[in-house]
Design a protein around this motif. Structure first.
Motif, mmCIF file in Angstrom:
data_model
loop_
_atom_site.group_PDB
_atom_site.id
_atom_site.type_symbol
_atom_site.label_atom_id
_atom_site.label_comp_id
_atom_site.label_asym_id
_atom_site.label_seq_id
_atom_site.Cartn_x
_atom_site.Cartn_y
_atom_site.Cartn_z
ATOM 1 N N ASP A 231 0.836 -1.199 0.000
ATOM 2 C CA ASP A 231 0.000 0.000 0.000
ATOM 3 C C ASP A 231 0.873 1.253 0.000
ATOM 4 O O ASP A 231 0.896 2.024 0.970
ATOM 5 C CB ASP A 231 -0.927 -0.020 1.227
ATOM 6 C CG ASP A 231 -1.834 1.202 1.292
ATOM 7 O OD1 ASP A 231 -2.066 1.832 0.241
ATOM 8 O OD2 ASP A 231 -2.303 1.524 2.403
ATOM 9 N N LYS B 177 -5.337 2.319 1.915
ATOM 10 C CA LYS B 177 -6.104 1.089 2.139
ATOM 11 C C LYS B 177 -6.689 0.950 3.541
ATOM 12 O O LYS B 177 -7.191 -0.098 3.913
ATOM 13 C CB LYS B 177 -5.231 -0.132 1.839
ATOM 14 C CG LYS B 177 -4.714 -0.176 0.405
ATOM 15 C CD LYS B 177 -5.851 -0.261 -0.604
ATOM 16 C CE LYS B 177 -5.311 -0.445 -2.025
ATOM 17 N NZ LYS B 177 -6.397 -0.553 -3.020
ATOM 18 N N VAL C 112 -13.077 -0.917 2.950
ATOM 19 C CA VAL C 112 -11.897 -0.764 2.090
ATOM 20 C C VAL C 112 -10.723 -1.539 2.696
ATOM 21 O O VAL C 112 -9.998 -2.256 2.000
ATOM 22 C CB VAL C 112 -11.532 0.726 1.916
ATOM 23 C CG1 VAL C 112 -10.127 0.875 1.326
ATOM 24 C CG2 VAL C 112 -12.536 1.416 0.994
ATOM 25 N N ASP D 8 -11.455 -5.401 2.409
ATOM 26 C CA ASP D 8 -11.307 -5.871 1.034
ATOM 27 C C ASP D 8 -9.830 -5.977 0.663
ATOM 28 O O ASP D 8 -9.404 -6.933 0.003
ATOM 29 C CB ASP D 8 -12.024 -4.907 0.083
ATOM 30 C CG ASP D 8 -11.886 -5.328 -1.375
ATOM 31 O OD1 ASP D 8 -12.345 -6.426 -1.729
ATOM 32 O OD2 ASP D 8 -11.282 -4.564 -2.149
ATOM 33 N N TYR D 9 -9.047 -5.011 1.093
ATOM 34 C CA TYR D 9 -7.599 -5.037 0.844
ATOM 35 C C TYR D 9 -6.947 -6.240 1.522
ATOM 36 O O TYR D 9 -6.185 -6.992 0.897
ATOM 37 C CB TYR D 9 -6.995 -3.735 1.367
ATOM 38 C CG TYR D 9 -5.486 -3.679 1.368
ATOM 39 C CD1 TYR D 9 -4.753 -3.845 0.193
ATOM 40 C CD2 TYR D 9 -4.783 -3.446 2.552
ATOM 41 C CE1 TYR D 9 -3.364 -3.771 0.203
ATOM 42 C CE2 TYR D 9 -3.396 -3.362 2.566
ATOM 43 C CZ TYR D 9 -2.694 -3.540 1.385
ATOM 44 O OH TYR D 9 -1.324 -3.475 1.387
ATOM 45 N N GLU E 117 -6.453 -8.815 -1.620
ATOM 46 C CA GLU E 117 -5.120 -8.497 -2.141
ATOM 47 C C GLU E 117 -3.995 -9.170 -1.365
ATOM 48 O O GLU E 117 -2.938 -9.456 -1.926
ATOM 49 C CB GLU E 117 -4.909 -6.974 -2.143
ATOM 50 C CG GLU E 117 -5.861 -6.235 -3.086
ATOM 51 C CD GLU E 117 -5.500 -4.763 -3.220
ATOM 52 O OE1 GLU E 117 -4.294 -4.474 -3.316
ATOM 53 O OE2 GLU E 117 -6.417 -3.923 -3.220
#
Length: 382
Positions: free
Chosen positions: A102, A107, A163, A166-167, A171
């Motif tokens: 990031d 994030k 957010v 989800d990161y 990811e």
């Protein structure tokens, strides 16, 4: 702050919660806490302890001044016993991955800035340095006397949390396992006096007379860092003046009497990789998934699907063959939208909109629950 740290986690916060509590003296022994004091230096003199922010079962957390970068940071000092050191290294691994991926700091996950080991009278302590953040959502709730903060503000907080999730999930493949109001921090403090920059706090650069190390001699490198730090302090006042230039941008994110509601997920002490085998229970009891508190969940969400109710290894302890609870025969059904209207004074449209957003997240069947990305796209948030 003992009640805020749960299962050994910590909170890089402003220290405005539970200030009347402390960790006591029992933990300051071999294998335990490090007895830090204001003015103590870490990492060869780079970080200078300012004041204690909080504590947990595994560590204490201090406001510190980074003399190299001329900024205030949060310094977590782990207990020195082997198990605590291992937990700290695991947390460093996860936070390092989250920070590295990031680079734009967008994030909504706390950033790890540095880590090192510090030798003290009670052993060698693993230390983590992160950005300095503000108060937790729990503190925000209490600040507003548990009266609520308004749906628009709740939406803003939800976006930050989703957010971040989800990161972490999509990811990085990281599961936090302990998400709760205590572990989501505002990026700024509720009380400006608790923020070292906004309050005009001048960093402590010298050890107080008679500290626990008996006035150890400061090395040449430490003296150089101290000189550099003093020059940096002079620049801080200039930086405070420059803050006025970004005031308009900050004010756009502020509500609730000027409090910024932008927030970040913290405390990865219990987090794990998604493909890692977990052992034992996870998550604070009050925040566990729907597979707990069965009767209350069914009263709000409706009867659990029979296939799910009867397919567990201990289903026969709680359910009959029809999927009904054995020991609770008369459930008092109170649907979520009615709870919002009748108990929390929502309007009918607001209750319907919020229920449409929240109900799928609480679906009994895990496969039916939306991802963080799907939640972000829900009309209620947009």
């Amino acid at each position: 702050m003992a009640s805020l740290f749960g299962n050994g986690g910590y909170s890089f916060s402003s220290g405005s919660e539970g200030e009347d509590e402390d960790e006591g003296t029992e933990g300051y022994r071999k294998g335990g806490y490090h007895a830090a004091r204001p003015g103590d230096r870490f990492a060869g003199g780079r970080f200078v302890a300012q004041r204690k922010l909080g504590w947990g079962n595994f560590s204490t957390v201090w406001l510190a001044y980074d003399t190299l970068e001329s900024r205030f940071v949060a310094l977590k000092i782990q207990k020195s016993a082997r198990d605590y050191a291992h937990a700290a290294r695991h947390e460093i691994e996860l936070l390092s991955a989250a920070t590295k991926a990031d680079p734009t700091n967008s994030k909504c996950v706390v950033r790890l800035l540095d880590h090192f080991k510090h030798a003290g009278p009670n052993g060698q302590h693993v230390c983590l340095v992160t950005e300095f953040l503000g108060d937790s959502l729990l503190r925000l709730i209490r600040y507003n006397r548990c009266k609520g903060i308004g749906l628009s503000r709740v939406k803003e907080i939800c976006r930050s949390v989703l957010v971040g999730l989800d990161y972490l999930h999509n990811e990085l493949g990281i599961i936090h396992t302990d998400l709760k109001p205590e572990n989501v921090l505002l990026v700024s403090t509720i009380n400006p006096a608790k923020d070292p920059v906004r309050s005009g706090f001048t960093p402590i650069l010298d050890r107080p007379v008679g500290n626990q190390y008996g006035g150890a001699v400061i090395s040449f490198s430490e003296k150089m860092l101290k000189m550099r730090a003093r020059r940096a302090v002079a620049k801080i006042s200039q930086r405070r003046v420059s803050l006025g230039g970004v005031a308009a941008e900050v004010d756009e994110e502020r509500n609730l009497d000027g409090i910024s509601l932008k927030c970040k997920i913290v405390d990865f002490g219990n987090a794990c990789w998604a493909d890692q085998q977990l052992a034992g229970e996870i998550q604070t009891r009050q925040y566990r998934a729907p597979e707990d508190h069965l009767a209350q969940m069914m009263e709000t969400l409706g009867k659990m699907p029979r296939k799910m109710a009867t397919s567990g290894t201990r289903s026969k302890d709680y359910f009959d063959r029809y999927g009904d609870l054995k020991r609770i025969k008369r459930l008092k059904f109170w649907p979520l939208d009615r709870i919002l209207v009748e108990r929390f004074d929502f309007t009918e449209p607001d209750a319907k909109g919020f229920t449409d957003f929240l109900q799928p997240i609480l679906d009994f069947t895990p496969e039916n629950r939306p991802s963080a990305m799907q939640c972000l796209k829900h009309p209620w948030l947009n």
